[in-house]
Every structure is written in structure tokens, then in C-alpha cells.
Design an enzyme around this catalytic site. Structure first.
Site, PDB file in Angstrom:
ATOM      1  N   SER A 273       0.845  -1.193   0.000  1.00 18.90           N
ATOM      2  CA  SER A 273       0.000   0.000   0.000  1.00 18.90           C
ATOM      3  C   SER A 273       0.883   1.247   0.000  1.00 18.90           C
ATOM      4  O   SER A 273       1.963   1.258   0.601  1.00 18.90           O
ATOM      5  CB  SER A 273      -0.910   0.010   1.232  1.00 18.90           C
ATOM      6  OG  SER A 273      -1.498   1.275   1.421  1.00 18.90           O
ATOM      7  N   ARG A 312     -23.612  -9.911 -45.457  1.00 20.47           N
ATOM      8  CA  ARG A 312     -22.496  -9.202 -44.839  1.00 20.47           C
ATOM      9  C   ARG A 312     -23.070  -8.184 -43.865  1.00 20.47           C
ATOM     10  O   ARG A 312     -23.938  -7.393 -44.236  1.00 20.47           O
ATOM     11  CB  ARG A 312     -21.631  -8.497 -45.883  1.00 20.47           C
ATOM     12  CG  ARG A 312     -20.370  -7.839 -45.335  1.00 20.47           C
ATOM     13  CD  ARG A 312     -19.225  -8.849 -45.159  1.00 20.47           C
ATOM     14  NE  ARG A 312     -18.620  -9.163 -46.454  1.00 20.47           N
ATOM     15  CZ  ARG A 312     -18.781 -10.342 -47.072  1.00 20.47           C
ATOM     16  NH1 ARG A 312     -19.507 -11.291 -46.528  1.00 20.47           N
ATOM     17  NH2 ARG A 312     -18.201 -10.568 -48.229  1.00 20.47           N
TER      18      ARG A 312
END
Length: 457
Positions: A273, A312
Site C-alpha cells: 500500500s 455481410r
């Protein structure tokens, strides 16, 4: 990309980079002309000219990507530039570039090639993670620990029970990813409308040749708008992320200081930390949980992209591409982080026993109630259990002591309970051994499954 990088790996990022994708597209184009040349459909010299220029380092990648954004497809500027380069050396060969194929053929096949490599990375870490779990299971046999349901202490189980819960879904994902990959990772070659019309009677032969060049299975036909197999593979990656998230959540909870039953290896300052030097944050679990949070949305997007119009798609296919690479990045980040976390996982067996002892024997209420019911009948057992639980909660002592006191005050009831039955009921190590009697054959099968995945006898 900065925060994306925190949650993935450099290996996967490199594999999915712009350069890697473009090279995979060039690999398709080189295989296409090589296959046609082998069939005598185009000159051998033309195939050599085109193939020699299918190298990403010869091109301005940034310029191609920028142009692809304007064109709506990366394939368009890539093929334009390839033709221009080929024409400088062999004008005849330039006319054979991309002959018979369409943009989706080159991009889909390139993504297949990338995904094949990506799955190899994912599988390597996944199998290493499974191996670490088996080693941890063997290292701590018959180790009692709390089973927790609804976030509360429940009963006593064993550490190996917990490992099995994590391991089995991961092995199933490894097996299923192979099956889905075999079905989905196939050559895409259908031409402009999926008919390969420009290749005529040679279409099937060209497809076989290109598939062989790329070492890809040949699909029965083009799958331009048939995304079911592709999305099933993506969904399995999402399932894997979910299983990794479950493992990560358990690790995070069990490593909380209040429980302290295990912890990730803090070597090299991992998990530190910036403000609190005492902390050991579970970084691997954090990344695993991040993947579990992000993968469902990506899989949902893939499912939504299955609605592909006519022959497509307009928008769906393009959206799918973006989600696909993100899912691979997320999945490998998670499995790699968890593999690292489990390889150095630190168990605290003493703390596991302390946490059981802290429950004042309440984790044995199920077994005690069964014993009392069998020996004394349900009405008497229920009344006795109510008194015992009230006493424990009032701080009068642990359940075992109060049960013994109850029976000592009522000798006629005590006489109806088999000698030693009460004491055996509270034996945490016997309870763990009983749990492992069911788990051991399942762990043995898991080891066989892992060996099969590794190709070992």
C-alpha cells in the site's frame, strides 16, 4: 490502454497488437496466392512476388490503421498498399493480389490465427493454475476448515473440498475451450457474396490449399454471417472468467485479516500500500475479479452481434471485432494473475483451526440435532437444541460443554445415546477425513483429466 494493460498481460497485448493483426492478414494473403500457384491458377513467380511483400515491417502500420478507420475496414488500405508495392516490382503479379477473396475473408481468418495463438497462452496458464491447485491439495491433506454459506460459518469441511470446488470448473473450461476452438477456428474464404464465384470450379481446391497453408481446418462453407461457433467460443471464455472470478473472490475473502486463512505471496513488495505498510493486498484476486466483472458485458455484446444482416453485416461484425480482442485480453489477464497467485499461495492451517474453534462448536449443530433426533425423538431433540443454542448465544459456554451438561442432568436421556457418539460428533479432524473420503476420488480424476490435457500418459 493504460488501465487495460494493468488487467492483462504484455504477451497478450503483443499478440493482439496492430502489427500482429496486420501480419496475420498478410499471412492469409500469402497463403491465398501460394495455394493458387500450387494449383497452377496463377504464375509461381507472381505468388513469390506477392508473398515476399507480405511482411508487416515493410509498411507504415499507423498509416494503415488510420486509413482503415476512414475506409471502414483495415483490409481496404492494406490491400491497396500491397498491390502498389507488388506493382513496383511485378506489375503482372499485382493483378493476382487477393484474387477471389473479400475483406471479411482476410480479417476473419487473421482473427482466427490470432485467437489460436491467444488460446495457447490462456491454456498454458490455465493448466499451470490447475497444477498448482492439485499440488496445494496434496500438500494439505485432511486439513479442517470452515465451509461458509450465505457469507456465514456453516459446517466443517476440508481444504481439499475447497480446492475441488475451484479446480473442477477450470478443468471443464480447459476441455471445452479445446472443443469450441476446434469447431470455431476455421478458414474463412467465401468471396464477395459467399459463393467464391470468381474461382469457379477451382473454388474447393483453392480452399483446401489455403487451409493447408495456414494449418486451419476447412469449414464446409463460408461462415461470414454464421457466428454461432465463434460466439460459443467467446462465451466459453466468459465462463472461464466467471470461474476465475469465483476463485478470486474466495481468495480475497479468505485472505482478509479477520480470517487470515491464506494469502498471496508478497515477494517483491507485491500487494503493498502507498500509505499503509502493513497491508498485503491480494493483487491476483483483484485482477481475477476485474475480469469476472468485465467479461459478461463482452460476451453479451458478442451475442448481440450475431444479428448480421443478409450476406455481410453492417455494424455487428465490426463491433464483434472490438469486443473479441477485449475478451481475450481480459481472460488472459485473469488466468495469468490467478496462476501467479496460486503458485505462491500461503496457507495458514493453524488459523483455519482457530476460526473453527471460535464458533463455539456451533458448526456441529446439524450433526448434533441428527444424533439427538435419532436417540431421543424429534420433539425432545428440538426442545433440547433450542435450550443449547440459547445457552451458547448467552455466553454460557461452547455447544459441546452445554450438551454434556444437559445430558448429565438427565441420565435417562443420556442412556439412550450410544457411548462415545457425542464426543465423536465434535471431532473436527474426523469430520475433515469424512469429507475427503468423497473428495479424494474426484481429485484423482481431476489429475487424470489434467494429464490428458497435457498429453501425458
Amino acid at each position: 490502454m493504460l488501465f487495460e494493460g494493468f488487467l492483462s498481460t504484455s504477451a497478450m497485448a503483443d499478440l493482439l497488437s496492430d502489427e500482429a493483426l496486420i501480419q496475420a492478414m498478410f499471412d492469409f494473403e500469402a497463403a491465398l496466392v501460394r495455394g493458387q500457384a500450387d494449383l497452377g491458377l496463377i504464375p509461381e513467380s507472381s505468388a513469390q512476388s506477392i508473398g515476399s511483400l507480405c511482411r508487416v515491417e515493410l509498411y507504415d502500420v499507423r498509416a494503415l490503421v488510420t486509413a482503415g478507420g476512414s475506409a471502414g475496414s483495415l483490409a481496404i488500405p492494406l490491400l491497396k498498399r500491397l498491390r502498389e508495392n507488388v506493382a513496383l516490382f511485378d506489375p503482372v503479379a499485382a493483378g493476382y493480389v487477393h484474387r477471389g477473396a473479400t475483406s471479411q475473408d482476410v480479417i476473419d481468418t487473421a482473427l482466427v490465427l490470432q485467437t489460436r495463438r491467444a488460446l495457447a497462452l490462456i491454456e498454458a496458464d490455465l493448466l499451470a493454475l490447475c497444477q498448482s491447485l492439485l499440488e496445494l491439495a496434496d500438500q494439505y491433506r485432511e486439513q479442517p476448515m470452515l465451509a461458509r454459506t450465505m457469507m456465514q460459518p456453516a459446517v466443517v469441511m476440508s481444504w481439499r473440498c475447497k480446492v475441488l470446488q475451484w479446480l473442477q470448473p477450470l478443468l471443464r473450461s480447459a476441455q471445452e475451450l479445446r472443443r469450441q476452438a476446434d469447431a470455431a477456428l476455421r478458414l474463412q474464404l467465401g468471396g464477395a457474396g459467399g459463393t467464391l464465384a470468381t474461382l469457379g470450379v477451382h473454388a474447393d481446391a483453392v480452399c483446401h490449399q489455403v487451409a493447408a497453408q495456414l494449418r486451419l481446418p476447412l469449414n464446409p462453407g463460408p461462415w461470414h454471417v454464421q457466428r454461432d461457433r465463434w460466439v460459443r467460443l467467446g462465451a466459453e471464455l466468459g465462463v472461464l472468467c466467471g470461474s476465475l472470478g469465483k476463485l478470486a473472490a474466495d481468495l480475497a475473502l479468505l485472505s482478509q485479516a479477520e480470517l487470515g486463512e491464506l494469502g498471496e505471496n508478497p515477494a517483491g513488495g507485491r500487494g503493498g500500500s502507498s500509505a499503509m505498510p502493513h497491508k498485503r493486498n491480494p493483487i491476483g484476486a483483484m485482477i481475477g475479479l476485474a475480469a469476472a466483472r468485465r467479461a459478461p458485458q463482452r460476451v453479451a455484446a458478442l451475442l448481440a452481434c450475431m444479428v448480421q444482416e443478409q450476406e455481410r453485416a453492417l455494424g455487428s461484425w465490426q463491433a464483434e471485432q472490438a469486443e473479441w480482442s477485449g475478451l481475450l485480453l481480459t481472460c488472459h489477464g485473469s488466468v495469468h494473475a490467478m496462476a501467479e497467485a496460486l503458485a505462491g499461495l500461503q496457507l495458514n492451517p493453524a488459523r483455519m483451526l482457530e476460526n473453527i474453534d471460535r464458533q463455539q462448536d456451533l458448526v456441529f449443530t446439524e450433526s448434533l440435532q441428527q444424533l439427538l433426533t435419532q436417540s431421543l425423538g424429534q420433539p425432545v431433540a428440538e426442545q433440547g437444541m433450542a435450550e443449547l443454542l440459547a445457552g451458547v448465544r448467552a455466553g454460557q459456554g461452547p455447544l459441546r460443554l452445554l450438551a454434556q451438561q444437559l445430558l448429565s442432568r438427565q441420565p435417562d436421556l443420556a442412556a439412550r445415546i450410544a457411548p462415545g457418539a457425542m464426543e465423536a460428533l465434535f471431532d473436527v479432524h474426523a469430520t475433515a477425513r469424512a469429507a475427503e473420503a468423497r473428495v479424494n476420488p474426484l481429485l484423482a480424476q481431476a489429475r487424470v483429466d489434467l494429464q490428458a490435457l497435457r498429453g501425458e500418459e
